[in-house]
Design a protein around this motif. Sequence first.
Motif, mmCIF file in Angstrom:
data_model
loop_
_atom_site.group_PDB
_atom_site.id
_atom_site.type_symbol
_atom_site.label_atom_id
_atom_site.label_comp_id
_atom_site.label_asym_id
_atom_site.label_seq_id
_atom_site.Cartn_x
_atom_site.Cartn_y
_atom_site.Cartn_z
ATOM 1 N N SER A 248 0.848 -1.200 0.000
ATOM 2 C CA SER A 248 0.000 0.000 0.000
ATOM 3 C C SER A 248 0.873 1.236 0.000
ATOM 4 N N GLU B 50 -3.227 7.696 6.146
ATOM 5 C CA GLU B 50 -2.621 6.418 6.529
ATOM 6 C C GLU B 50 -2.894 6.027 7.982
ATOM 7 N N LYS B 72 -10.497 4.167 3.368
ATOM 8 C CA LYS B 72 -10.669 2.862 2.728
ATOM 9 C C LYS B 72 -10.822 1.817 3.823
ATOM 10 N N VAL B 74 -9.907 -2.236 4.633
ATOM 11 C CA VAL B 74 -9.004 -3.280 4.176
ATOM 12 C C VAL B 74 -9.236 -4.529 4.996
ATOM 13 N N ILE B 84 -8.724 -4.547 -0.424
ATOM 14 C CA ILE B 84 -9.462 -3.324 -0.121
ATOM 15 C C ILE B 84 -10.925 -3.567 -0.440
ATOM 16 N N LEU B 111 -7.511 8.030 3.862
ATOM 17 C CA LEU B 111 -6.720 8.181 2.641
ATOM 18 C C LEU B 111 -5.984 9.512 2.621
ATOM 19 N N MET B 190 -6.806 7.874 -3.640
ATOM 20 C CA MET B 190 -6.032 6.679 -3.288
ATOM 21 C C MET B 190 -4.894 6.482 -4.282
ATOM 22 N N ASP B 194 -3.758 1.026 -4.555
ATOM 23 C CA ASP B 194 -5.046 0.813 -3.902
ATOM 24 C C ASP B 194 -6.127 0.513 -4.918
ATOM 25 N N ASN B 197 -5.591 -2.966 -6.190
ATOM 26 C CA ASN B 197 -6.010 -3.943 -5.199
ATOM 27 C C ASN B 197 -7.538 -4.045 -5.157
#
Lengths: 248, 248
Positions: A248, B50, B72, B74, B84, B111, B190, B194, B197
Amino acid sequence: MAPLSQQMQQLSETCSHCSLRYLCLPDHLDSHDLEKLERLVDSGAPVLAETELFAQGEGLTHIYAVRNGSAKTVRIDEEGFEQILGFYYPGDILGFDGFADQHHHCSAVALETSHFCRIPVDQLDALVDELPSLRQRLVRLMSQVLSEDGRMMLTLGRKDSEGRISSLLLGLSRRRALRGMPASSVPLNMKRADLANFLSMRLETVSRVLTRLQRAGVIKVSQNRVDILDRDALRERSSRGAWVADQS
Amino acid sequence: MAPLSQQMQQLSETCSHCSLRYLCLPDHLDSHDLEKLERLVDSGAPVLAETELFAQGEGLTHIYAVRNGSAKTVRIDEEGFEQILGFYYPGDILGFDGFADQHHHCSAVALETSHFCRIPVDQLDALVDELPSLRQRLVRLMSQVLSEDGRMMLTLGRKDSEGRISSLLLGLSRRRALRGMPASSVPLNMKRADLANFLSMRLETVSRVLTRLQRAGVIKVSQNRVDILDRDALRERSSRGAWVADQS
DNA sequence: CGTAGGGTTGACATGTTTCAACATCAGTGG
DNA sequence: CCACTGATGTTGAAACATGTCAACCCTACG
């Protein structure tokens, strides 16, 4: 022993005596509350294979609990493409996605001749206001589905064909175990095309993978039934082929 | 005009004056009920990019509403793979999947620098028992998520890379429109990784598809912002490449 | 100015779809 | 009882999209 039809009739009548009560709505309800819930439940006639319980777009009037047999939910998107969203077994609830706007967002279809408990939502709604325990149970069940959907998205997105089939088989097996049924012999009540659709593969690929797994001695396929011969190998294959996540 | 920080402070305090109240929990609540809900909401300090709001496995103590910014969710599966599950924007609720067993089944990460409303679940739970309208609202929101998840599974399963990116962009755009923001200019808060994913693609493919769409004149990519130049073409591409369903 | 993280592009390898042929099975009627 | 038929499932060869690996670019930032 009473004839089968009569047996089922009897089971269908009361949640209290239902062998599925700990999987289904009644779980965590005391006998008093359970009795009230019971009065809402209507166990109708058997539903034949391919029969629709409710249709996408239809107003939400009932939700359904699988009593015996099985069902699938199907959704058709704006462009007319069809996606199977899930398979349902005894104790599972159908129709939760309809609470959003009082309309079903997918259709439900019986996979085989099956019995369902019908629960009218307006009465359920009223009862939920009355019984905090039922409200909590409902929210938990919905949340659980939410969480399972996440798992499915993971499978769908990250695994190759062998991983998907393996995951599916393990999942079906696990759900059988939960219901106290032999976990190593999994009946595939749905057609290959349904499997393919659900897993987003072509049915040819489903076929190929199943025979490959069989040749490897991991499973034994006999028409509509899969026997899991080597569960560890299956688990191994269900995670192999999953992609590494990008940092990430 | 008041300084920005003070403005947000003020907005965060009361649901009644929040511009997102019709998207968020408060929708359909009368002013009396709303006042009670308001008292539960705690709008804390800004959350940096983050930073984790809650972690998978952690006990469920609060749910969160995005006030501004984005987040987001996860999920890490048994084998350690990361997926995600969704991106969240102002008015969206985070944490619903924790009601199943009072534990979060995914982690939530900001994010960018963002503000969130924190709602303690035990108090919410109590209030839900008191206010049928809130209960109904909650169920509807959860059901809505359920239904959106279905849509996502469809996208993930049936569409090729171009279709997935196009769907995502249209989806983000639609959600911007819902919030009264310019729908044709979509910020990608993002990272590419991301996106990749989330859509189950490799980031190289994401990159390639974005430039391909740009070369075709459908979108314009400028670092972290996408401008939709030809919405119809994008819609067309989002459905093209979707597989035909096999007949059931 | 140099470095590091994020993003882009290219050539090649690979898994899955596609298309087509074939196998199997259940049901039906002769 | 057998031959026919349609639905369902299996197998093979070739095409194609996406993954993989590696090099390169860009921008932010110290």
